[in-house]
Design a protein around this motif. Structure first.
Motif, PDB file in Angstrom:
ATOM      1  N   PHE A   1      36.551  96.455 -19.639  1.00 40.02           N
ATOM      2  CA  PHE A   1      36.509  96.690 -21.067  1.00 40.02           C
ATOM      3  C   PHE A   1      35.602  97.876 -21.398  1.00 40.02           C
ATOM      4  CE2 PHE A   1      36.574  95.876 -25.498  1.00 40.02           C
ATOM      5  CZ  PHE A   1      35.278  96.061 -25.972  1.00 40.02           C
ATOM      6  N   VAL A   2      34.450  97.955 -20.712  1.00 39.87           N
ATOM      7  CA  VAL A   2      33.533  99.077 -20.947  1.00 39.87           C
ATOM      8  C   VAL A   2      34.205 100.399 -20.613  1.00 39.87           C
ATOM      9  CG1 VAL A   2      31.385 100.136 -20.179  1.00 39.87           C
ATOM     10  CG2 VAL A   2      31.460  97.687 -20.619  1.00 39.87           C
ATOM     11  N   GLU A   3      34.900 100.442 -19.464  1.00 37.28           N
ATOM     12  CA  GLU A   3      35.567 101.681 -19.068  1.00 37.28           C
ATOM     13  C   GLU A   3      36.646 102.056 -20.082  1.00 37.28           C
ATOM     14  OE1 GLU A   3      34.644 103.484 -16.668  1.00 37.28           O
ATOM     15  OE2 GLU A   3      36.234 104.985 -16.682  1.00 37.28           O
ATOM     16  N   HIS A   4      37.427 101.032 -20.530  1.00 34.50           N
ATOM     17  CA  HIS A   4      38.481 101.286 -21.506  1.00 34.50           C
ATOM     18  C   HIS A   4      37.891 101.743 -22.828  1.00 34.50           C
ATOM     19  CE1 HIS A   4      42.300 100.933 -23.550  1.00 34.50           C
ATOM     20  NE2 HIS A   4      41.724 100.176 -24.485  1.00 34.50           N
ATOM     21  N   ALA A   5      36.754 101.154 -23.181  1.00 38.60           N
ATOM     22  CA  ALA A   5      36.116 101.536 -24.438  1.00 38.60           C
ATOM     23  C   ALA A   5      35.655 102.980 -24.404  1.00 38.60           C
ATOM     24  CB  ALA A   5      34.935 100.610 -24.727  1.00 38.60           C
TER      25      ALA A   5
ATOM     26  N   GLY B   1      38.328 113.275  -7.725  1.00 34.16           N
ATOM     27  CA  GLY B   1      37.524 112.387  -6.903  1.00 34.16           C
ATOM     28  C   GLY B   1      36.735 111.403  -7.738  1.00 34.16           C
ATOM     29  N   GLN B   2      36.309 110.355  -7.081  1.00 36.82           N
ATOM     30  CA  GLN B   2      35.463 109.349  -7.705  1.00 36.82           C
ATOM     31  C   GLN B   2      34.287 109.059  -6.794  1.00 36.82           C
ATOM     32  OE1 GLN B   2      37.690 105.870  -8.742  1.00 36.82           O
ATOM     33  NE2 GLN B   2      38.595 106.795 -10.561  1.00 36.82           N
ATOM     34  N   GLY B   3      33.151 108.801  -7.390  1.00 35.74           N
ATOM     35  CA  GLY B   3      31.968 108.474  -6.616  1.00 35.74           C
ATOM     36  C   GLY B   3      31.166 107.398  -7.304  1.00 35.74           C
ATOM     37  N   VAL B   4      29.989 107.149  -6.748  1.00 36.44           N
ATOM     38  CA  VAL B   4      29.132 106.104  -7.288  1.00 36.44           C
ATOM     39  C   VAL B   4      28.716 106.431  -8.716  1.00 36.44           C
ATOM     40  CG1 VAL B   4      26.892 104.988  -7.017  1.00 36.44           C
ATOM     41  CG2 VAL B   4      28.313 105.453  -5.020  1.00 36.44           C
ATOM     42  N   PHE B   5      28.450 107.702  -8.998  1.00 35.06           N
ATOM     43  CA  PHE B   5      27.916 108.088 -10.286  1.00 35.06           C
ATOM     44  C   PHE B   5      28.992 108.377 -11.322  1.00 35.06           C
ATOM     45  CE2 PHE B   5      24.486 109.185  -7.325  1.00 35.06           C
ATOM     46  CZ  PHE B   5      23.458 108.485  -7.916  1.00 35.06           C
ATOM     47  N   GLY B   6      30.249 108.498 -10.908  1.00 32.35           N
ATOM     48  CA  GLY B   6      31.279 108.746 -11.906  1.00 32.35           C
ATOM     49  C   GLY B   6      32.514 109.394 -11.323  1.00 32.35           C
ATOM     50  N   THR B   7      33.408 109.798 -12.225  1.00 34.97           N
ATOM     51  CA  THR B   7      34.676 110.428 -11.870  1.00 34.97           C
ATOM     52  C   THR B   7      34.563 111.933 -12.054  1.00 34.97           C
ATOM     53  OG1 THR B   7      35.833 108.457 -12.642  1.00 34.97           O
ATOM     54  CG2 THR B   7      37.147 110.432 -12.309  1.00 34.97           C
TER      55      THR B   7
ATOM     56  N   LYS C   1      31.855 116.045 -14.192  1.00 34.29           N
ATOM     57  CA  LYS C   1      31.655 114.663 -13.774  1.00 34.29           C
ATOM     58  C   LYS C   1      31.385 113.812 -15.011  1.00 34.29           C
ATOM     59  CE  LYS C   1      29.184 113.643 -10.124  1.00 34.29           C
ATOM     60  NZ  LYS C   1      30.109 112.862  -9.283  1.00 34.29           N
ATOM     61  N   LYS C   2      32.237 112.818 -15.222  1.00 30.98           N
ATOM     62  CA  LYS C   2      32.008 111.846 -16.289  1.00 30.98           C
ATOM     63  C   LYS C   2      31.207 110.701 -15.689  1.00 30.98           C
ATOM     64  CE  LYS C   2      35.160 108.969 -17.771  1.00 30.98           C
ATOM     65  NZ  LYS C   2      36.357 108.397 -18.411  1.00 30.98           N
ATOM     66  N   LEU C   3      29.955 110.574 -16.130  1.00 36.83           N
ATOM     67  CA  LEU C   3      29.081 109.563 -15.557  1.00 36.83           C
ATOM     68  C   LEU C   3      29.624 108.168 -15.832  1.00 36.83           C
ATOM     69  CD1 LEU C   3      25.585 111.098 -16.299  1.00 36.83           C
ATOM     70  CD2 LEU C   3      26.937 111.236 -14.223  1.00 36.83           C
TER      71      LEU C   3
ATOM     72  N   ILE D   1      25.912 121.157  -1.594  1.00 39.34           N
ATOM     73  CA  ILE D   1      25.511 119.765  -1.785  1.00 39.34           C
ATOM     74  C   ILE D   1      25.685 119.392  -3.254  1.00 39.34           C
ATOM     75  CG2 ILE D   1      23.629 118.119  -1.545  1.00 39.34           C
ATOM     76  CD1 ILE D   1      22.418 119.937   0.567  1.00 39.34           C
ATOM     77  N   SER D   2      26.383 118.306  -3.499  1.00 40.00           N
ATOM     78  CA  SER D   2      26.562 117.816  -4.861  1.00 40.00           C
ATOM     79  C   SER D   2      25.838 116.496  -5.039  1.00 40.00           C
ATOM     80  CB  SER D   2      28.049 117.651  -5.172  1.00 40.00           C
ATOM     81  OG  SER D   2      28.607 116.578  -4.431  1.00 40.00           O
ATOM     82  N   ASP D   3      25.779 116.044  -6.288  1.00 35.90           N
ATOM     83  CA  ASP D   3      25.153 114.762  -6.642  1.00 35.90           C
ATOM     84  C   ASP D   3      23.678 114.702  -6.281  1.00 35.90           C
ATOM     85  OD1 ASP D   3      27.329 113.748  -7.851  1.00 35.90           O
ATOM     86  OD2 ASP D   3      27.618 112.048  -6.520  1.00 35.90           O
ATOM     87  N   PHE D   4      23.041 115.868  -6.004  1.00 38.71           N
ATOM     88  CA  PHE D   4      21.624 115.820  -5.661  1.00 38.71           C
ATOM     89  C   PHE D   4      20.806 115.472  -6.906  1.00 38.71           C
ATOM     90  CE2 PHE D   4      22.770 120.192  -6.649  1.00 38.71           C
ATOM     91  CZ  PHE D   4      21.842 120.534  -7.613  1.00 38.71           C
TER      92      PHE D   4
END
Length: 1006
Positions: free
Chosen positions: A677-681, A726-732, A748-750, A863-866
């Motif tokens: 629901f949070v993601e859809h919202a 791509g998708q990761g721990v912190f977002g898409t 990156k959408k957190l 390096i990303s997501d640092f």
């Protein structure tokens, strides 16, 4: 749409040309004035001007001299200056400017202009100043200077230019005074034609990939008018020969961050005007030249992270203007001379990581401007000089020495200024000064591994801003003060290995910011207080090896952020909490508690609960006395009642179990639906914000622009052309074309909508990451913020991630070659070294893995997501859990169970695993039918058997064994189980550079 745009543009230009022709025929306006108008309007048509800064540029005007940002010659009315700095412009450098034949100044810095540098700029023969810095220009640098003999100032720094500099770029540069190409991706040798620029005052080639041995003797040293020479942050090698004394006017010499070797030039002290010398992070050897004592104007000297030897210079006091001195990370011997007290301007002193001995001279107290003093990791002895703590020091690091005596008293000036005090691993004795509690700005206090033999003064709880209190193994003999967390700001509390007695105070629940609580190896007794359940940020709890008793409070199972617990070797009894991490604890975290109930433990289980109902087997006979045994109705009735009681108990227990299972299932389903629901919202708010008005206009910030648009009304416009990559721990992550040229960026959408609630906090955190600029870091360009949605904008890496190249490669695609693999390893090491050593406090990546390692078109590592772990404490629980699952095999062993603190060594462990994955082509953990292969253990076993080359990925073809073998050995050193045995990232970079050195010249590493 592209065709329509080109058609309109051509029609627009045609109308301008027609208008020009009519004006010429009428004789009302000269052809020259029309050329300036035409050129500027055509130039403007290729730009995107979001703030309408160029709205005054009107094609119907006869002259552009009244336009904003334009300056004309008052005599002939021709345009001589165009200055559009920091207007947030994008687009490209199109045609038109060549019409401005009298142009002397063109300045377009701090915008977002992309595309290539047009060679047509070379047609502006009158141009004297060209500033294209801080844009997004790409491609090669054209040889336009050969036609611009009048150019005096050229700045194309902080762009994305690549390739070598043309060797003929400086054929005609006699007028050039200022040249900066810093902050690009230029490579190859420094052009030899640079020696022709004999009038150069400033030469800045820093932060590129220039390589080879520069021609110092007949090249750079011949530029005798140089005042600033900056070659830092490249891959230059060879020695720095004498001859620098020819640069009589030189004021700044910056060669740090290269591969220079050999001794320092002995004549460096013959440059009398030098005030800044930076030679750190190289392979320089030998002694510090004695000629440097002549540099009386020197105010900044950084020789750190080299291999310098010899005694600490006794003449250091003659540099009476010196304010910054860093010689850390070398092998200097000897002691500090008393003359160091003559450095009245000294505010920064770092001598850590040398082999210095003796006492600190008492004269150091005369350095009254001293703010930072770091002597970590030497062999100093004696006491800390009286009076040193009367200065306005902000940071003191005397750790890992042999200091003796007591901690000296300090003045109110010291307590008002100090924010970091580390006296750990010495031989200090005596009491902890109660005045420590007066330190209003102290954030880090480490007195561990001393022999204080004192109690903990209650004043330690009065710290207003203290975040880390480390008193491990310091000989404490008292109880824990009840007001230890009076201020509420403490994040780390480590009191392990002392002789603390008494109970854990109930007031420990006031430590609302605590995420590490470590009280192990003491003599604490009594129960574990229930108030610990109030520590909602707590991640690590270490209570092992005490005398704690009673049951573990069940409410501790509500600590949703708790990641590691150790309660072994106490006297605890009863059940473990049913929630949180407790059901998944390892036996080693529970052992030594004889009354603790767990299927993992052997021994008795002591439960402090009421005894269950026991039915007396004789009760039936006793009740039968006095009754007729032949009364069948009574007998039947009584027997039926007995069965009913048993049945009720059994049915109740079964119903309770079934009910519990159903509740857990419903909670899991509810949690999943809630996350969905949070993601859809979030998606709904993005798509409908501009329509509904529920979501206020968001803030868009671009770091490279001084006047970027602050607000956009519809966040959907940022993602409506996006494609998910791509998708990761912190977002898409999305791939998004920006600007009219369609230049790609990554957005990156957190993942969570509640990371930080206030824009100032988010801006502060993200700007720290935005300053981390390095060729091997994915550059963070900006962000978009609303309370419900946060986006990070960064550069786009066209070659994808290392994950796809190693593990998701199509059979038809070529495998990574060894040169590319080594380039990736070295680039990653340089990027991490920059994060660890260029920031205070260091930026810890903490999530290093192939999917976070991107590759540009030349297979350079990005390096990303640092640094996103800076937001870790703000993320939701499910994000944290996913984080550890996603980094399987990369988590350092001390983090997986009993971490003391997260530091650089955690990244180094992950980097070692990454090397193994790159060399072998295998995943860190692989599951077979009947076994599990841990890559680290597998390679280590093969090395011990002498068959380590069997693990090398065969798909990469030929490879030099003399490079691969030491790289594998380096990986195993990095993955040592003991954090202190792992090298620093700067040492890793040096080792890798040695490995790449040709065999005859290579130093023995292992």
């Amino acid at each position: 749409m592209g065709f329509i745009y080109k058609f309109i543009l051509c029609f627009h230009v045609s109308v301008l040309l027609m208008a020009t022709t009519l004006r010429v025929c009428s004789g009302s306006v000269s052809i020259q004035l029309s050329d300036d108008v035409l050129g500027l309007i055509v130039f403007k048509s290729d730009l995107i001007d979001p703030a309408s800064s160029l709205s005054s540029w009107n094609q119907d005007d006869n002259s552009p001299c009244s336009w904003k940002f334009i300056e004309c010659n008052p005599v002939n009315g021709r345009v001589i200056q165009v200055s559009l700095d920091g207007l947030g412009l994008s687009g490209r450098l199109g045609k038109g400017l060549q019409k401005l034949q009298h142009l002397k100044v063109l300045s377009l810095s701090h915008n977002n202009i992309s595309g290539e540098i047009s060679p047509e700029l070379g047609l502006l023969t009158s141009l004297g100043r060209l500033n294209l810095s801080h844009n997004s220009l790409s491609g090669l640098v054209p040889s336009f200077l050969e036609n611009m003999s009048s150019i005096r100032f050229l700045d194309i720094s902080e762009n994305s230019l690549s390739g070598p500099l043309p060797d003929d770029l400086f054929q005609d540069c006699l007028s050039l005074r200022y040249l900066s190409v810093a902050g690009n991706s230029l490579q190859g040798p420094i052009p030899s034609s640079l020696a022709r620029c004999s009038s150069l005052n400033t030469l800045n080639l820093s932060s590129n990939h220039f390589s080879g041995n520069p021609d110092f003797s007949t090249g750079i040293w011949s530029l005798k008018r140089l005042r600033t020479l900056d070659l830092s942050g490249n891959e230059l090698s060879g020695s720095v020969p004498k001859g620098v004394s020819a640069l009589y006017y030189l004021k700044e010499l910056r060669l740090q961050g290269n591969r220079f070797s050999g001794p320092l030039p002995v004549d460096i002290g013959l440059c009398p005007h030098l005030y800044r010398v930076e030679l750190s992070d190289n392979f320089l050897t030998g002694e510090v030249p004695s000629s440097m004592q002549r540099l009386h104007w020197l105010s900044y000297l950084d020789l750190s992270k080299n291999m310098l030897t010899g005694d600490f210079p006794l003449w250091i006091g003659s540099l009476n203007n010196l304010g910054y001195l860093d010689i850390s990370g070398n092998a200097l011997t000897g002691s500090l001379p008393p003359s160091i007290g003559d450095l009245k301007s000294l505010y920064y002193l770092s001598l850590s990581g040398n082999k210095l001995t003796g006492n600190i001279p008492p004269s150091i107290v005369y350095c009254t401007r001293l703010s930072v003093i770091r002597l970590r990791g030497n062999s100093f002895e004696g006491g800390i000089p009286n009076g040193l703590f009367d200065l306005g020091l902000e940071e003191v690091d005397f750790s890992q020495n042999g200091f003796m005596g007591s901690i000296p008293p300090a003045s109110s000036k010291f307590f008002a200024s100090i924010h970091t005090l580390d006296l750990s691993r010495n031989n200090l004795t005596g009491d902890i000064p109660v005045e420590m509690g007066l330190s209003s700005n102290l954030r880090y206090l480490n007195l561990s591994w001393n022999n204080l033999q004192s109690g903990m003064p209650p004043e330690l709880g009065y710290f207003q801003n203290l975040m880390v209190l480390d008193l491990r193994s310091s000989g404490l003999v008292s109880s824990i003060p009840a007001d230890i967390c009076e201020s509420g700001s403490l994040s780390i509390l480590q009191l392990d290995g002392n002789s603390l007695t008494g109970s854990i105070p109930e007031e420990i629940g006031n430590c609302s910011s605590l995420y590490l609580l470590s009280l192990s190896h003491n003599n604490l007794s009594g129960p574990i207080p229930e108030s610990i359940s109030q520590l909602q940020k707590l991640k690590i709890l270490k209570l092992e090896s005490n005398e704690l008793s009673g049951e573990i409070p069940q409410v501790l199972g509500t600590l949703q952020n708790l990641l590691a617990v150790n309660i072994s070797h106490n006297k605890l009894t009863g059940r473990l909490p049913a929630g949180g991490i407790f059901p998944s604890l390892d036996a080693s975290a529970l052992e030594g508690n004889l009354g603790l109930c767990s299927p993992l433990l052997k021994g008795p289980c002591k439960m402090n609960v009421p005894k269950p109902l026991v039915l007396d087997p004789n009760a039936y006979d006793n009740q039968m006395k006095g009754h007729n045994p032949r009364d069948s109705s009574f007998s039947s009735s009584h027997h039926h009642m007995f069965l009913s009681v048993s049945a009720i108990i059994a049915i109740s227990a079964a119903a309770f179990i079934v009910f519990g299972v159903m509740v857990i299932c419903l909670l899991n389903i509810s949690a999943r639906k809630r996350l969905a629901f949070v993601e859809h919202a979030l998606e709904s708010m993005c798509s409908s914000s501009s329509k509904s008005g529920n979501l206020s206009a968001g803030k868009l910030v671009l770091f490279d622009s001084k006047s970027s648009p602050d607000y956009v009304s519809n966040p959907e416009s940022l993602l409506n052309k996006a494609s998910e990559i791509g998708q990761g721990v912190f977002g898409t992550v999305y791939k998004v074309p920006l600007g009219s040229q369609g230049r790609m960026a990554a957005i990156k959408k957190l993942v969570t909508s509640n990371i930080i609630q206030y824009p100032a906090d988010f801006d502060r955190e993200v700007r720290v990451l935005g300053k981390a600029r390095h060729p091997n870091l994915l550059s963070l360009k900006g962000y978009y913020w609303t309370p419900q949605l946060q986006l990070l904008v960064s550069e786009y890496a066209p070659n994808g991630s290392l994950q796809t190249k190693l593990h998701e490669r199509l059979p038809s695609a070529p495998a990574l070659s060894w040169p590319n693999r080594f380039k990736i390893v070295l680039g990653t090491a340089k990027g991490l070294a920059h994060l660890h050593h260029s920031f205070r406090p260091p930026i810890i990546h903490y999530n290093l893995k192939p999917s976070n390692l991107l590759l540009d078109e030349n297979f350079n590592a990005k390096i990303s997501d640092f640094g996103l772990s800076r937001l870790l404490a703000k993320l939701d629980k499910h994000v944290i859990s996913s984080r550890f699952q996603g980094a399987l095999g990369y988590v350092a062993p001390e983090l997986a169970c009993q971490s003391l603190r997260i530091n650089e060594k955690c990244d180094i462990y992950g980097f070692g695993v990454l090397i193994l994955e790159i060399v072998t082509g295998r995943r860190p953990v692989e599951y077979g039918e009947d076994n599990v292969v841990i890559l680290n253990d597998h390679v280590r076993a093969l090395l011990e058997q002498g068959n380590v080359m069997d693990c090398v990925d065969p798909s990469m073809g030929d490879y030099p064994e003399d490079e691969v073998l030491p790289v594998l050995k380096l990986a195993l050193v990095c993955t040592s189980q003991i954090p202190s045995s792992r090298p620093s990232m700067s040492e890793v970079v040096q080792i890798l550079q040695f490995i790449k050195t040709p065999v005859p010249q290579r130093m023995e590493i292992f």
